[in-house]
Design an enzyme around this catalytic site. Structure first.
Site, PDB file in Angstrom:
ATOM      1  N   ASP A  25      29.076  -1.790  18.332  1.00  0.00           N
ATOM      2  CA  ASP A  25      30.157  -2.113  19.266  1.00  0.00           C
ATOM      3  C   ASP A  25      30.669  -3.516  18.954  1.00  0.00           C
ATOM      4  O   ASP A  25      29.988  -4.509  19.215  1.00  0.00           O
ATOM      5  CB  ASP A  25      29.663  -2.055  20.719  1.00  0.00           C
ATOM      6  N   LEU A  26      31.844  -3.599  18.374  1.00  0.00           N
ATOM      7  CA  LEU A  26      32.391  -4.856  17.888  1.00  0.00           C
ATOM      8  C   LEU A  26      32.402  -5.928  18.975  1.00  0.00           C
ATOM      9  O   LEU A  26      32.956  -5.729  20.053  1.00  0.00           O
ATOM     10  CB  LEU A  26      33.814  -4.634  17.358  1.00  0.00           C
ATOM     11  N   ASP A  27      31.791  -7.085  18.663  1.00  0.00           N
ATOM     12  CA  ASP A  27      31.775  -8.263  19.539  1.00  0.00           C
ATOM     13  C   ASP A  27      31.156  -7.994  20.907  1.00  0.00           C
ATOM     14  O   ASP A  27      31.443  -8.705  21.874  1.00  0.00           O
ATOM     15  CB  ASP A  27      33.199  -8.822  19.724  1.00  0.00           C
ATOM     16  N   GLU A  28      30.305  -6.967  21.007  1.00  0.00           N
ATOM     17  CA  GLU A  28      29.699  -6.642  22.291  1.00  0.00           C
ATOM     18  C   GLU A  28      28.173  -6.614  22.239  1.00  0.00           C
ATOM     19  O   GLU A  28      27.524  -6.091  23.136  1.00  0.00           O
ATOM     20  CB  GLU A  28      30.227  -5.290  22.792  1.00  0.00           C
TER      21      GLU A  28
END
Length: 294
Positions: A224-227
């Protein structure tokens, strides 16, 4: 004498601390620092113990002897030596503030790591890296060659024995495969405007909206990108009198500080992934200098 660090993650139950301290005492080890956290919501227990073997026991012998304790409580337990530096691979694109900051901290001994190489999809910082006697690897990334480029990266990780990947403003998305393979071993840094100001020129967007706080977030990378689970954050206050260029300058400064602190916590085994969150034990009073110099 060598200092060792024992890290423990397991289900919370009675007797864990007593079992750990009892074992170390029986082995002739002296505990110099201990931190623990019992998460009442998840029922998980986390502990970090720094100790010295006064009888000169090796890490292997201490680890082998601890196995029955770990098995009894279902622990995910590791014992690391402070004398061994973690092998770190840095990755950068065209913003070099974090890379330059890390290289400086590494050079003066403030960040005790073994930098096994720097990977970039551009040549902008090749000379800087080579001048530090660190291997530079250019891996070009395009829409058409992403699988091939990532295969090259994975080969490099294997060849160098990389234990941690640091995305020092590397502006390419890593595949799910790599994120899973290196789970808990990839750290990223980005501004804290997300999800408000996405895409290009986030600081310009923030300036145009009159944002009064600039921040940065360092986190573990997941699919999950940037999460991913957050390790470290910081903010700096700004005023209406400052320009868009000031926003960029302050943002770069806080990004560099936050990334360095996150790496520092990770390499000294003070971070634990707890679902979507992290448990991060702070350095004990008076211990930062010894951690800094490894």
């Amino acid at each position: 004498m060598t200092t060792y660090v024992l890290t423990v993650t397991c289900k919370s139950t009675r007797g864990i601390v007593a079992a750990i301290s009892g074992y170390l005492a029986d082995k002739g080890c002296n505990i110099v620092d201990s931190s623990q956290f019992d998460d009442l919501q998840t029922g998980m227990f986390f502990m970090r113990v720094s100790f010295i073997s006064e009888q000169g026991e090796s890490r292997e012998a201490i680890t082998e002897g601890f196995a029955p304790v770990a098995e009894k409580f279902g622990m995910d337990a590791k014992i690391e030596s402070s004398a061994e530096r973690m092998k770190v691979l840095l990755m950068v694109s065209r913003f070099g503030h974090c890379l330059n900051d890390l290289l400086y901290r590494w050079k003066i001994g403030a960040l005790p790591i073994d930098i096994v190489g720097v990977v970039s999809n551009h040549f902008d910082y090749q000379k800087v890296v080579v001048n530090h006697d660190i291997p530079f690897h250019h891996i070009k990334v395009t829409k058409d060659n992403k699988p091939k480029a990532e295969a090259q990266l994975l080969d490099l990780v294997e060849q160098t024995g990389t234990e941690l990947i640091v995305l020092a403003r590397y502006m390419q998305v890593l595949s799910d495969e790599l994120c899973q393979k290196m789970s808990g071993k990839i750290i990223n840094i980005h501004h804290s405007f997300l999800p408000s100001f996405k895409g290009a020129n986030p600081y310009k967007q923030a300036y145009e909206r009159g944002v009064k706080l600039i921040g940065a977030t360092a986190h573990y990378v997941t699919a999950d990108l940037d999460e991913g689970p957050i390790i470290e954050q910081e903010t700096v206050r700004i005023t209406h009198a400052q320009s868009a260029d000031d926003y960029v300058s302050l943002g770069r400064d806080v990004e560099s500080q936050v990334l360095a602190r996150a790496i520092h916590a990770h390499i000294h085994h003070r971070t634990f992934i707890n679902g979507n969150r992290t448990v991060v034990f702070p350095p004990s009073p008076g211990s930062y200098a010894s951690e800094r110099m490894g």
